[in-house]
Write an enzyme that holds these catalytic residues in place. Structure first.
Site, PDB file in Angstrom:
ATOM      1  N   ARG A   1      49.483   8.717 -21.758  1.00  0.00           N
ATOM      2  CA  ARG A   1      49.691   7.329 -21.058  1.00  0.00           C
ATOM      3  C   ARG A   1      48.243   6.647 -21.277  1.00  0.00           C
ATOM      4  NH1 ARG A   1      54.295   7.736 -17.881  1.00  0.00           N
ATOM      5  NH2 ARG A   1      54.773   9.915 -17.409  1.00  0.00           N
TER       6      ARG A   1
ATOM      7  N   ASN B   1      54.105  -5.373 -16.862  1.00  0.00           N
ATOM      8  CA  ASN B   1      54.164  -3.956 -16.668  1.00  0.00           C
ATOM      9  C   ASN B   1      55.127  -3.371 -17.411  1.00  0.00           C
ATOM     10  OD1 ASN B   1      54.210  -1.157 -15.823  1.00  0.00           O
ATOM     11  ND2 ASN B   1      54.313  -1.452 -13.647  1.00  0.00           N
TER      12      ASN B   1
ATOM     13  N   ASP C   1      53.506  -6.590 -30.711  1.00  0.00           N
ATOM     14  CA  ASP C   1      53.644  -7.821 -31.704  1.00  0.00           C
ATOM     15  C   ASP C   1      54.139  -9.084 -30.951  1.00  0.00           C
ATOM     16  OD1 ASP C   1      52.679  -6.710 -33.884  1.00  0.00           O
ATOM     17  OD2 ASP C   1      54.712  -6.180 -34.793  1.00  0.00           O
TER      18      ASP C   1
ATOM     19  N   HIS D   1      52.935   2.417 -23.802  1.00  0.00           N
ATOM     20  CA  HIS D   1      52.566   3.337 -24.468  1.00  0.00           C
ATOM     21  C   HIS D   1      52.974   3.687 -25.853  1.00  0.00           C
ATOM     22  CE1 HIS D   1      50.953   4.148 -20.546  1.00  0.00           C
ATOM     23  NE2 HIS D   1      52.127   4.533 -20.118  1.00  0.00           N
TER      24      HIS D   1
ATOM     25  N   HIS E   1      49.769  -1.835 -13.727  1.00  0.00           N
ATOM     26  CA  HIS E   1      50.425  -0.397 -13.757  1.00  0.00           C
ATOM     27  C   HIS E   1      50.060  -0.175 -12.336  1.00  0.00           C
ATOM     28  CE1 HIS E   1      51.336  -0.135 -17.851  1.00  0.00           C
ATOM     29  NE2 HIS E   1      49.821  -0.496 -18.104  1.00  0.00           N
ATOM     30  N   LEU E   2      51.226   0.346 -11.455  1.00  0.00           N
ATOM     31  CA  LEU E   2      51.320   0.718 -10.108  1.00  0.00           C
ATOM     32  C   LEU E   2      50.390   2.118 -10.026  1.00  0.00           C
ATOM     33  CD1 LEU E   2      54.926   0.289 -10.045  1.00  0.00           C
ATOM     34  CD2 LEU E   2      53.496  -0.548  -8.153  1.00  0.00           C
ATOM     35  N   SER E   3      50.646   2.911 -11.092  1.00  0.00           N
ATOM     36  CA  SER E   3      49.716   4.120 -11.142  1.00  0.00           C
ATOM     37  C   SER E   3      48.464   3.931 -12.026  1.00  0.00           C
ATOM     38  CB  SER E   3      50.530   5.436 -11.417  1.00  0.00           C
ATOM     39  OG  SER E   3      51.071   5.035 -12.791  1.00  0.00           O
TER      40      SER E   3
ATOM     41  N   TYR F   1      54.293   6.294  -7.518  1.00  0.00           N
ATOM     42  CA  TYR F   1      54.536   4.808  -7.665  1.00  0.00           C
ATOM     43  C   TYR F   1      54.653   4.050  -6.075  1.00  0.00           C
ATOM     44  CZ  TYR F   1      55.583   5.897 -12.229  1.00  0.00           C
ATOM     45  OH  TYR F   1      55.525   6.560 -13.665  1.00  0.00           O
TER      46      TYR F   1
HETATM   47  C1  DQA Z   1      53.764   2.515 -14.970  1.00  0.00           C
HETATM   48  C2  DQA Z   1      53.036   3.712 -15.837  1.00  0.00           C
HETATM   49  C3  DQA Z   1      53.692   3.913 -17.021  1.00  0.00           C
HETATM   50  O1  DQA Z   1      52.927   5.186 -17.618  1.00  0.00           O
HETATM   51  C4  DQA Z   1      55.083   4.620 -16.657  1.00  0.00           C
HETATM   52  O2  DQA Z   1      55.820   5.095 -17.886  1.00  0.00           O
HETATM   53  C5  DQA Z   1      55.692   3.938 -16.045  1.00  0.00           C
HETATM   54  C6  DQA Z   1      55.209   3.027 -14.842  1.00  0.00           C
HETATM   55  C7  DQA Z   1      53.132   2.079 -13.815  1.00  0.00           C
HETATM   56  O3  DQA Z   1      53.351   0.951 -13.205  1.00  0.00           O
HETATM   57  O4  DQA Z   1      52.321   2.816 -12.947  1.00  0.00           O
HETATM   58  O5  DQA Z   1      56.929   3.651 -15.983  1.00  0.00           O
HETATM   59  O6  DQA Z   1      54.071   1.309 -15.952  1.00  0.00           O
END
Ligand code: DQA
Length: 157
Positions: free
Chosen positions: A120, A83, A96, A89, A109-111, A32
């Site tokens: 994921r 985020n 909703d 997931h 998402h950072l990753s 991250y």
């Molecule tokens: C995340 C990716 C998700 O899979 C993970 O559970 C996170 C961080 C991201 O920003 O990469 O908590 O949302």
């Protein structure tokens, strides 16, 4: 006394962050990055300001709090950057809530979840997002601000 501006103030861009994102900087930095959430909040605020928008930047580890803020955004926000962390997931309740929004939503998402574990790969947020930005760490939030500002102003992202 200063004359009150006749210009109406832009509604803020809401930036909502889900569970464990409060530990950014310490949590799995190889995944991250080392930038903290507070630092991302400052970068986002500066970028949004350059587009003429204030921001509301929040984080919660609680699904219900995130849902309350998403529903608040219905009337208080011009657009939403979301985020959802791991709730992305799993949470049909967040899906909703997002479905009730008429404003544009950008998922960040950072990753890159698609390059990670299979659980994921599913995102309930993507099903309602106008755009999705993944894998670019904190820079993704800035790209999301740029895209959202364009969408809010009625331009294609
Ligand atoms: C995340 C990716 C998700 O899979 C993970 O559970 C996170 C961080 C991201 O920003 O990469 O908590 O949302």
């Amino acid at each position: 006394m200063a004359k009150k501006s006749s210009k109406s103030k832009a509604l803020p861009l809401y930036v909502l962050n889900g569970p464990t994102l409060n530990l950014l900087g310490q949590r799995e930095p190889e995944v991250y990055g080392r930038t903290t959430l507070a630092e991302i909040g400052k970068m986002v605020a500066a970028r949004a300001k350059s587009h003429g928008f204030p921001t509301v930047f929040r984080q919660s580890n609680h699904e219900g709090a995130l849902i309350d803020w998403i529903l608040e955004a219905r009337t208080k926000a011009a657009g939403l950057i979301f985020n959802g962390g791991a709730y992305t997931h799993t949470s049909i309740a967040i899906y909703d809530a997002l479905r009730t929004l008429a404003i544009p939503v950008i998922e960040v998402h950072l990753s890159n979840p698609h390059a990670r574990e299979e659980f994921r790969h599913r995102s309930y947020v993507s099903m309602v997002a106008s755009g999705v930005i993944v894998g670019l760490r904190e820079h993704g939030y800035l790209l999301a601000v740029d895209a959202l500002a364009r969408l809010v102003k009625g331009a294609p992202a």
